[in-house]
Design a protein around this motif. Sequence first.
Motif, short mmCIF file in Angstrom:
data_model
loop_
_atom_site.label_atom_id
_atom_site.label_comp_id
_atom_site.label_asym_id
_atom_site.label_seq_id
_atom_site.Cartn_x
_atom_site.Cartn_y
_atom_site.Cartn_z
N PHE A 155 0.70 -0.99 -0.24
CA PHE A 155 0.23 -0.29 0.07
C PHE A 155 0.82 1.19 0.03
O PHE A 155 0.42 2.33 -0.81
N ALA A 156 1.34 0.64 0.44
CA ALA A 156 2.70 2.33 0.56
C ALA A 156 3.19 2.92 -0.90
O ALA A 156 3.81 4.26 -0.70
N GLU A 157 3.76 1.50 -1.10
CA GLU A 157 4.36 1.96 -2.52
C GLU A 157 3.07 2.86 -3.64
O GLU A 157 3.64 3.36 -4.53
N CYS A 158 2.02 2.41 -3.33
CA CYS A 158 0.85 2.49 -3.72
C CYS A 158 0.96 4.01 -4.30
O CYS A 158 0.00 4.50 -4.80
N LYS A 159 0.76 4.35 -2.38
CA LYS A 159 0.38 5.83 -2.50
C LYS A 159 1.78 6.88 -2.88
O LYS A 159 1.01 7.71 -3.66
N GLU A 160 2.27 6.24 -3.13
CA GLU A 160 3.35 6.51 -3.71
C GLU A 160 3.75 7.41 -5.36
O GLU A 160 3.91 8.01 -5.46
N MET A 161 2.14 6.38 -5.79
CA MET A 161 2.41 6.24 -7.11
C MET A 161 1.28 7.26 -7.68
O MET A 161 1.67 7.81 -8.69
N ILE A 162 0.74 7.50 -6.69
CA ILE A 162 -0.64 8.14 -6.70
C ILE A 162 -0.29 9.36 -6.29
O ILE A 162 -0.45 10.22 -7.34
N ALA A 163 0.98 9.82 -5.29
CA ALA A 163 1.47 11.34 -5.40
C ALA A 163 1.85 11.82 -6.15
O ALA A 163 1.61 12.58 -6.92
N VAL A 164 3.14 11.23 -7.23
CA VAL A 164 3.42 11.06 -8.42
C VAL A 164 2.74 11.50 -9.45
O VAL A 164 3.45 12.68 -10.16
N CYS A 165 1.57 11.05 -9.53
CA CYS A 165 0.87 11.30 -10.89
C CYS A 165 -0.47 12.65 -10.21
O CYS A 165 -0.18 13.24 -11.89
N GLU A 166 -0.75 12.69 -9.48
CA GLU A 166 -1.14 13.65 -8.91
C GLU A 166 -0.45 15.34 -8.81
O GLU A 166 -0.96 16.09 -9.50
N GLU A 167 1.22 14.72 -8.42
CA GLU A 167 1.63 16.38 -8.79
C GLU A 167 2.06 16.37 -10.33
O GLU A 167 2.26 17.44 -10.76
N ALA A 168 2.40 15.49 -11.28
CA ALA A 168 2.35 15.27 -12.42
C ALA A 168 1.15 15.66 -13.15
O ALA A 168 1.48 16.37 -14.48
N GLY A 169 -0.24 15.54 -12.70
CA GLY A 169 -0.74 16.04 -13.28
C GLY A 169 -1.50 14.58 -14.06
O GLY A 169 -2.35 15.54 -15.38
N GLY A 181 -6.19 4.50 -9.40
CA GLY A 181 -4.94 4.73 -9.17
C GLY A 181 -5.47 4.26 -7.21
O GLY A 181 -4.96 3.37 -6.61
N LYS A 182 -6.83 5.07 -6.89
CA LYS A 182 -7.18 5.11 -6.06
C LYS A 182 -8.11 4.27 -5.50
O LYS A 182 -7.70 2.94 -4.16
N THR A 183 -8.37 3.23 -6.69
CA THR A 183 -9.20 2.05 -5.88
C THR A 183 -7.92 0.74 -6.17
O THR A 183 -8.55 -0.08 -5.36
N GLY A 184 -7.15 0.72 -7.01
CA GLY A 184 -6.21 -0.25 -6.74
C GLY A 184 -5.75 -0.09 -5.28
O GLY A 184 -5.02 -1.08 -5.14
N ALA A 185 -5.09 1.06 -4.84
CA ALA A 185 -4.90 1.42 -4.08
C ALA A 185 -5.27 0.54 -3.24
O ALA A 185 -4.92 0.33 -1.64
N ARG A 186 -6.97 0.23 -2.84
CA ARG A 186 -7.77 0.54 -1.42
C ARG A 186 -7.07 -1.74 -1.21
O ARG A 186 -7.46 -1.82 -0.51
N THR A 187 -7.28 -2.15 -3.05
CA THR A 187 -6.90 -3.72 -2.56
C THR A 187 -5.71 -4.24 -1.97
O THR A 187 -5.71 -5.05 -1.35
N ASN A 188 -4.61 -3.50 -2.29
CA ASN A 188 -3.31 -3.93 -1.47
C ASN A 188 -3.17 -3.60 -0.05
O ASN A 188 -2.30 -4.03 0.72
#
Length: 336
Positions: free
Chosen positions: A108-122, A315-322
């Motif tokens: 889940f920690a890796e998922c959160k980082e993926m979400i963050a970098v994509c949100e930052e990049a738009g 990414g948000k729904t996928g992270a919930r599964t992790n």
Amino acid sequence: MKKIKDSEVRWGVLGVGNVCEKKSAPAMNIVPHSKLVAVMRRNEERVKDYAERHSVPKWYTDASELVEDSDINAIYIATPPHMHLPYTKLAASMGKPVYVEKPMARTFAECKEMIAVCEEAGVPLYVAYYRRALPHFIKIKEVMDSGTIGEIRTVHINMKQVIRPDAVVHLENNWRIDPQIAGGGYFFDLASHQLDLLDFFFGPITKAKGFAANQAKAYGAEDIVTGTFVFENGVIGTGNWCFTASQTAQIDEIIIYGNKGKISFQTFGLGEFVLESDQQEKQSFHLELPYHIQQPLIQSIVDDLLGKGYCPSTGKTGARTNWVMDQLVNSEYLKL
């Protein structure tokens, strides 16, 4: 709002293994306003062979070169999970939307980082939980939403498999049971589909507890998991997964119980489910599966990117599964 500036989604694929032979990548040339432009694999002989067999114009052995290709405006990451985070960072740094295989990451920690970098990049982030877009699962959700089986009370996952030959015969090449690559064992590979599907049906799981063990000790990951979980809407579920069971014990079944009936189905079956209710006789349904199993989800991604629709797997729904898998396994395998 469109999420890419072009009128066509032009895909570049990182990692063209088995999942890209039939399930996913070929559909990118079938979906309207979508084109498979380039593929990448570190093995030159294999990536060249894939490109030739599937009529892909370009191939690379370096991920950065593919991502930097100006002809490509969307990236599909079809590698094992340990590369999902670094390749998502690479794609986001170039401002390109990401479609990543499941499970979304090892933790889940890796998922959160993926979400963050994509949100930052738009840039949008999608996950290949394609069962959310398959006809029979959509139909199951419609039946439940219609109230045919009443208020949903409980849901139960029961999965038993014999130990796979590749788990021991080709142990060194089987990344699915290497926690450093996959995050865990077959539970992470298969149960992720089931838990995400239930998220699609009922919404997020907010509480989860479980036990995991390596009983057979045939490989270095968990081979049995049991757990309970509670959904945001109050539905309570259980799961029991064993990957070293007997031939006679093999089963793939999910049963959803309402106060007026039940629905049962296989997660990895042929598009079938059974409906039993207090108001009518037992009914069996069969909806044809697409030849390229990811095509409906890829269609939704293309529509979403072009501002014409909505993709149900993000990414948000996928992270919930992790997050749920982390809670159920809760073991040393997650200390990567």
